[in-house]
Design an enzyme around this catalytic site. Structure first.
Site, mmCIF file in Angstrom:
data_model
loop_
_atom_site.group_PDB
_atom_site.id
_atom_site.type_symbol
_atom_site.label_atom_id
_atom_site.label_comp_id
_atom_site.label_asym_id
_atom_site.label_seq_id
_atom_site.Cartn_x
_atom_site.Cartn_y
_atom_site.Cartn_z
ATOM 1 N N HIS A 80 0.862 -1.181 0.000
ATOM 2 C CA HIS A 80 0.000 0.000 0.000
ATOM 3 C C HIS A 80 0.901 1.234 0.000
ATOM 4 O O HIS A 80 2.006 1.196 0.576
ATOM 5 C CB HIS A 80 -0.849 -0.049 1.278
ATOM 6 C CG HIS A 80 -1.910 0.986 1.380
ATOM 7 N ND1 HIS A 80 -1.640 2.287 1.734
ATOM 8 C CD2 HIS A 80 -3.250 0.920 1.199
ATOM 9 C CE1 HIS A 80 -2.772 2.974 1.762
ATOM 10 N NE2 HIS A 80 -3.765 2.167 1.446
ATOM 11 N N GLN A 112 -4.441 -4.783 7.174
ATOM 12 C CA GLN A 112 -5.496 -5.723 6.770
ATOM 13 C C GLN A 112 -5.432 -6.999 7.602
ATOM 14 O O GLN A 112 -6.468 -7.575 7.957
ATOM 15 C CB GLN A 112 -5.373 -6.074 5.275
ATOM 16 C CG GLN A 112 -5.556 -4.901 4.329
ATOM 17 C CD GLN A 112 -6.958 -4.305 4.359
ATOM 18 O OE1 GLN A 112 -7.925 -4.933 4.786
ATOM 19 N NE2 GLN A 112 -7.076 -3.056 3.927
HETATM 20 N N1 PLP Z 1 -1.688 -0.654 4.733
HETATM 21 C C1 PLP Z 1 -2.659 -1.356 4.133
HETATM 22 C C2 PLP Z 1 -2.408 -2.769 3.700
HETATM 23 C C3 PLP Z 1 -3.912 -0.762 3.945
HETATM 24 O O1 PLP Z 1 -4.889 -1.469 3.348
HETATM 25 C C4 PLP Z 1 -4.101 0.584 4.359
HETATM 26 C C5 PLP Z 1 -5.386 1.255 4.105
HETATM 27 O O2 PLP Z 1 -6.137 0.887 3.230
HETATM 28 C C6 PLP Z 1 -3.053 1.237 4.991
HETATM 29 C C7 PLP Z 1 -1.856 0.600 5.156
HETATM 30 C C8 PLP Z 1 -3.200 2.665 5.462
HETATM 31 O O3 PLP Z 1 -4.153 2.754 6.462
HETATM 32 P P1 PLP Z 1 -4.716 4.188 6.947
HETATM 33 O O4 PLP Z 1 -5.264 4.847 5.723
HETATM 34 O O5 PLP Z 1 -5.758 3.834 7.946
HETATM 35 O O6 PLP Z 1 -3.578 4.932 7.539
#
Ligand code: PLP
Length: 401
Positions: free
Chosen positions: A120, A200
């Protein structure tokens, strides 16, 4: 017989959306909340809120005690050895930024930071920018056909210059558990620091920090059925001791003068300013809620929903899944159909799925796709939600193909 979630009625949001004709299949973006979270938020404000770690008055002392109790709850949930290893952040993204700035002083030009091809943006861009600032090399581990990080190639790429490995436990695009234990072992033989993105993964099953044995673990409350505005950074004591303070302000300081200051160690030293008190307390309420569910029943139910999703896709032509999802979420494309056209027709039929690049643009580029549709499930989804999705998909594809 259609699958029926025994927990659906606990989530007012899913019922409200259903009453509005909406089928919510986007829990990987953010999950609906149990009533316990709503009650906690309301109680905190209705009973008189107060800031934490500042005041000796009764409301302040009460809020501080409840806040610190939530830290203990998070550490118990993760089976962390102590509550002092839990830093509250504003979400997973802010935890990764904290790490990238806090660890920056450890790296020298030419050192290697290793991530994977499916990260991500939250677990890519902070490291990418750090690599640019310090002239480091960002090494990207490739995937195999199933969407798992390729271990043979990882064994070649994790080498003597590797100083840090940061990988996702469960991909937000492919829905496939990653071989985290093997990768952590490889990184540790090189003496590298290890970071696991549990954003996740934390939502499915329980993850024991003492068994996982990574240096840092990161997640956001809002994907774990909790409130938004709060995230967690778990760290081993030796790893936390390596972090340099990066945000400065109230309550992270031991003594301050005009020219110099001395800072608290973790966790408080990394929680500058007023923390998201209501969200932390509501995260505690979320964990209370999750702790009283039967974990085997939850796992069996999630698997049954996943199977229904997979069978529905398998029964239809022209659909290509991205990799081999094994839990709760799957992304797909349809031959000859643009994902935005399909998303539009699904939206018009009240189906709330995610379409686009899922904050993983480099992965999409590698897969040769401009985007994909993602269906993601929460423990409140019923089999009828999937029946409605597939029926809407069929109607949309009748028009588009
Ligand atoms: N990592 C993964 C695998 C995610 O799916 C997400 C959000 O979709 C994040 C990190 C980032 O999370 P946040 O937007 O809550 O900081």
């Amino acid at each position: 017989m259609s699958l029926h979630s025994p927990w659906r009625a606990d989530f007012p949001g899913i019922l409200a959306l259903e009453a509005e004709g909406q089928t919510y299949l986007d829990s990987a973006a953010t999950a609906q909340k149990p009533q316990a979270v709503l009650d906690s938020l309301l109680a905190y404000y209705r009973n008189g809120c107060a800031n934490v770690h500042r005041a000796q008055h009764l409301p302040g002392e009460r809020a501080t005690r409840a806040f610190e109790r939530c830290r203990e709850q998070v550490s118990e949930y993760l089976n962390a050895p102590s509550a002092g290893q839990i830093i509250f952040t504003h979400g997973a993204t802010s935890a990764f930024n904290l790490l990238a700035y806090g660890l920056e002083h450890l790296f020298r030009p030419g050192d290697e930071l290793v991530i994977s091809a499916l990260e991500h943006h939250a677990n890519l861009l902070p490291w990418q920018q750090l690599a640019i600032r310090q002239n480091l090399k960002l090494v990207v581990l490739p995937l195999d056909q199933s969407g798992r990080i390729d271990l043979d190639q990882a064994a070649q790429l994790i080498g003597p210059r590797t100083r840090l490995l940061a990988i996702s436990q469960l991909s937000n695009v492919i829905g496939c558990w990653q071989p985290v234990a093997e990768l952590l072992r490889m990184a540790k033989t090189r003496g590298a620091l290890t970071v696991v993105d549990g954003a996740q993964g934390v939502v499915h099953g329980r993850h024991d920090m003492q068994k996982l044995d990574c240096d840092f673990y990161v997640f956001s409350s809002h994907k774990l059925y909790g409130p938004d505005g709060v995230g967690v950074l778990y760290g081993k004591p030796a790893a936390l001791a390596k972090l340099k303070h990066w945000q400065f302000g109230g309550e992270m300081v031991q003594v301050a003068d005009y020219q110099l200051a001395k800072f608290n160690p973790a966790p408080l030293g990394f929680e500058a300013g007023t923390p998201p008190v209501s969200s932390v307390l509501a995260l505690g309420a979320t964990l209370d809620y999750l702790n009283q569910l039967d974990p085997q029943a939850v796992e069996a139910y999630e698997q049954a929903l996943h199977q229904q999703l997979m069978s529905g896709f398998a029964a239809r032509d022209h659909i290509t899944l991205l990799g081999e999802p094994n839990i709760a979420l799957a992304s797909f494309v349809v031959d000859g159909v643009h994902h935005t056209d399909l998303a539009q027709l699904l939206t018009e039929q009240g189906i709330a799925v995610r379409a686009g690049q899922h904050c993983a643009m480099p992965l999409m580029k590698q897969l040769g796709l401009s985007g994909a549709i993602r269906v993601s499930l929460g423990l409140y989804n019923d089999g009828t939600d999937l029946e409605r999705f597939f029926s809407a998909l069929d109607s949309a594809l009748d028009i588009l193909r």
